[in-house]
Design a protein around this motif. Structure first.
Motif, short mmCIF file in Angstrom:
data_model
loop_
_atom_site.label_atom_id
_atom_site.label_comp_id
_atom_site.label_asym_id
_atom_site.label_seq_id
_atom_site.Cartn_x
_atom_site.Cartn_y
_atom_site.Cartn_z
N ARG A 156 47.30 -35.13 14.93
CA ARG A 156 48.32 -35.80 14.04
C ARG A 156 48.81 -34.42 13.14
NH1 ARG A 156 49.47 -40.20 9.21
NH2 ARG A 156 48.07 -38.63 8.06
N LEU A 157 50.34 -34.12 13.48
CA LEU A 157 50.68 -33.12 12.57
C LEU A 157 51.37 -33.51 11.43
CD1 LEU A 157 52.45 -30.89 15.47
CD2 LEU A 157 49.92 -30.77 14.50
N SER A 158 51.49 -32.84 10.46
CA SER A 158 51.95 -33.34 9.21
C SER A 158 53.13 -32.28 8.75
CB SER A 158 51.01 -33.53 8.04
OG SER A 158 50.10 -34.54 8.31
N CYS A 159 53.99 -32.64 8.07
CA CYS A 159 55.05 -31.76 7.67
C CYS A 159 55.47 -32.12 6.27
CB CYS A 159 56.28 -31.49 8.53
SG CYS A 159 57.32 -30.31 8.11
N ALA A 160 55.12 -31.50 5.24
CA ALA A 160 55.57 -32.08 3.75
C ALA A 160 56.86 -31.01 3.34
CB ALA A 160 54.42 -31.68 2.89
N ALA A 161 57.76 -31.78 2.72
CA ALA A 161 58.90 -30.92 2.47
C ALA A 161 58.74 -30.99 0.75
CB ALA A 161 60.13 -31.75 2.78
N ALA A 207 61.83 -36.28 23.67
CA ALA A 207 61.83 -35.33 24.71
C ALA A 207 61.19 -36.30 25.73
CB ALA A 207 61.23 -33.69 24.59
N ASP A 208 61.92 -35.97 26.86
CA ASP A 208 61.33 -37.06 28.05
C ASP A 208 59.74 -36.54 28.33
OD1 ASP A 208 64.31 -36.95 30.02
OD2 ASP A 208 63.64 -38.18 28.58
N SER A 209 59.29 -35.28 27.89
CA SER A 209 58.02 -34.83 28.42
C SER A 209 57.03 -35.38 27.62
CB SER A 209 57.94 -33.22 28.23
OG SER A 209 58.32 -32.79 27.16
N VAL A 210 57.37 -35.76 26.22
CA VAL A 210 56.51 -36.53 25.50
C VAL A 210 56.59 -38.12 25.15
CG1 VAL A 210 56.20 -34.28 24.09
CG2 VAL A 210 57.77 -36.19 23.28
N MET A 211 57.46 -38.79 25.79
CA MET A 211 57.88 -39.96 25.52
C MET A 211 56.72 -40.87 25.81
SD MET A 211 60.66 -41.96 24.53
CE MET A 211 62.02 -41.12 25.05
N GLY A 212 56.22 -41.70 25.03
CA GLY A 212 55.18 -42.40 25.22
C GLY A 212 53.90 -42.05 25.00
N ARG A 213 54.07 -40.83 24.62
CA ARG A 213 52.41 -40.26 24.10
C ARG A 213 52.52 -39.65 22.60
NH1 ARG A 213 51.17 -35.53 26.28
NH2 ARG A 213 53.17 -34.52 26.72
N PHE A 214 53.69 -39.11 22.18
CA PHE A 214 53.80 -38.77 20.72
C PHE A 214 54.76 -39.79 20.01
CE2 PHE A 214 53.93 -33.95 21.50
CZ PHE A 214 52.75 -33.89 22.66
N THR A 215 54.39 -39.72 18.76
CA THR A 215 55.02 -40.78 17.87
C THR A 215 55.31 -39.78 16.60
OG1 THR A 215 53.88 -42.70 18.69
CG2 THR A 215 55.26 -42.91 16.64
N ILE A 216 56.70 -39.95 16.33
CA ILE A 216 57.09 -39.25 14.94
C ILE A 216 57.40 -40.47 13.93
CG2 ILE A 216 59.65 -39.48 15.47
CD1 ILE A 216 59.85 -36.43 14.22
N SER A 217 57.06 -40.34 12.46
CA SER A 217 57.21 -41.13 11.65
C SER A 217 57.55 -40.25 10.50
CB SER A 217 56.05 -41.95 11.63
OG SER A 217 54.70 -41.22 11.28
N VAL A 261 56.85 -35.95 7.22
CA VAL A 261 57.09 -36.50 8.41
C VAL A 261 55.80 -36.11 9.30
CG1 VAL A 261 58.15 -34.34 9.24
CG2 VAL A 261 58.63 -36.26 10.37
N TYR A 262 55.42 -36.93 10.00
CA TYR A 262 54.15 -36.98 11.05
C TYR A 262 54.53 -36.90 12.43
CZ TYR A 262 52.30 -38.49 6.48
OH TYR A 262 52.13 -38.81 5.21
N LEU A 263 53.71 -36.29 13.22
CA LEU A 263 53.74 -36.28 14.41
C LEU A 263 52.47 -36.66 15.31
CD1 LEU A 263 55.71 -35.91 17.20
CD2 LEU A 263 54.83 -33.47 17.35
N GLN A 264 52.20 -37.86 15.63
CA GLN A 264 50.86 -38.23 16.30
C GLN A 264 51.31 -38.10 17.79
OE1 GLN A 264 48.13 -39.89 14.82
NE2 GLN A 264 47.28 -39.49 16.92
N MET A 265 50.15 -37.10 18.18
CA MET A 265 50.12 -36.70 19.62
C MET A 265 48.87 -37.02 20.38
SD MET A 265 51.41 -32.86 19.07
CE MET A 265 50.04 -32.50 18.36
N ASN A 266 49.12 -38.17 21.22
CA ASN A 266 47.95 -38.80 21.92
C ASN A 266 48.16 -38.31 23.38
OD1 ASN A 266 47.30 -40.29 19.69
ND2 ASN A 266 48.57 -41.98 20.32
N SER A 267 47.11 -38.32 24.24
CA SER A 267 47.08 -38.22 25.55
C SER A 267 47.52 -36.65 25.93
CB SER A 267 47.73 -39.08 26.46
OG SER A 267 47.45 -40.36 26.36
#
Length: 121
Positions: free
Chosen positions: A17-22, A59-69, A77-83
């Protein structure tokens, strides 16, 4: 100013899980995005989210595996990266824009410093 964190080394199939703080407050009309750049390749769009409403784009390449919130209260902002796959290996950048296409690097005015994600096979 944007500060990205959470990258690392993970085996294929794993998660990060990536995080980005503004540092400043993001107001309505802003869109936060994640891009990535692999060695020898151009920076490419991964995902984006509207700060108001929370609409998401992938992006099509991450659809269904990554979730941005996003957490508006924390300006993060977060990027949850699975599989994860070896081809996901890249430096990941967070960015913020308020105009232009959300898919284009050139639309984003503010960038974080990048965080390395390495996926081993």
């Amino acid at each position: 100013q944007l500060q990205a964190s959470g990258g690392g080394l993970v085996e294929a199939g794993g998660s990060l899980r990536l995080s980005c703080a503004a540092s400043g407050r993001l107001s309505s009309g802003y869109i936060a995005g994640w891009f990535r750049q692999a060695p020898g390749k151009e920076r490419e769009f991964v995902a984006a989210i509207t700060w108001t409403g929370g609409s998401t784009y992938y992006a099509d390449s991450v659809m269904g595996r990554f979730t941005i919130s996003r957490d508006s209260a924390k300006n993060t902002v977060y990027l949850q990266m699975n599989s994860l796959k070896p081809e996901d290996t890249a430096v990941y950048y967070c960015a913020v824009k308020n105009s232009g296409s959300l898919y284009l690097v050139t639309s984003y005015a503010y960038w974080g410093q990048g965080t390395q994600v390495t996926v081993s096979s």
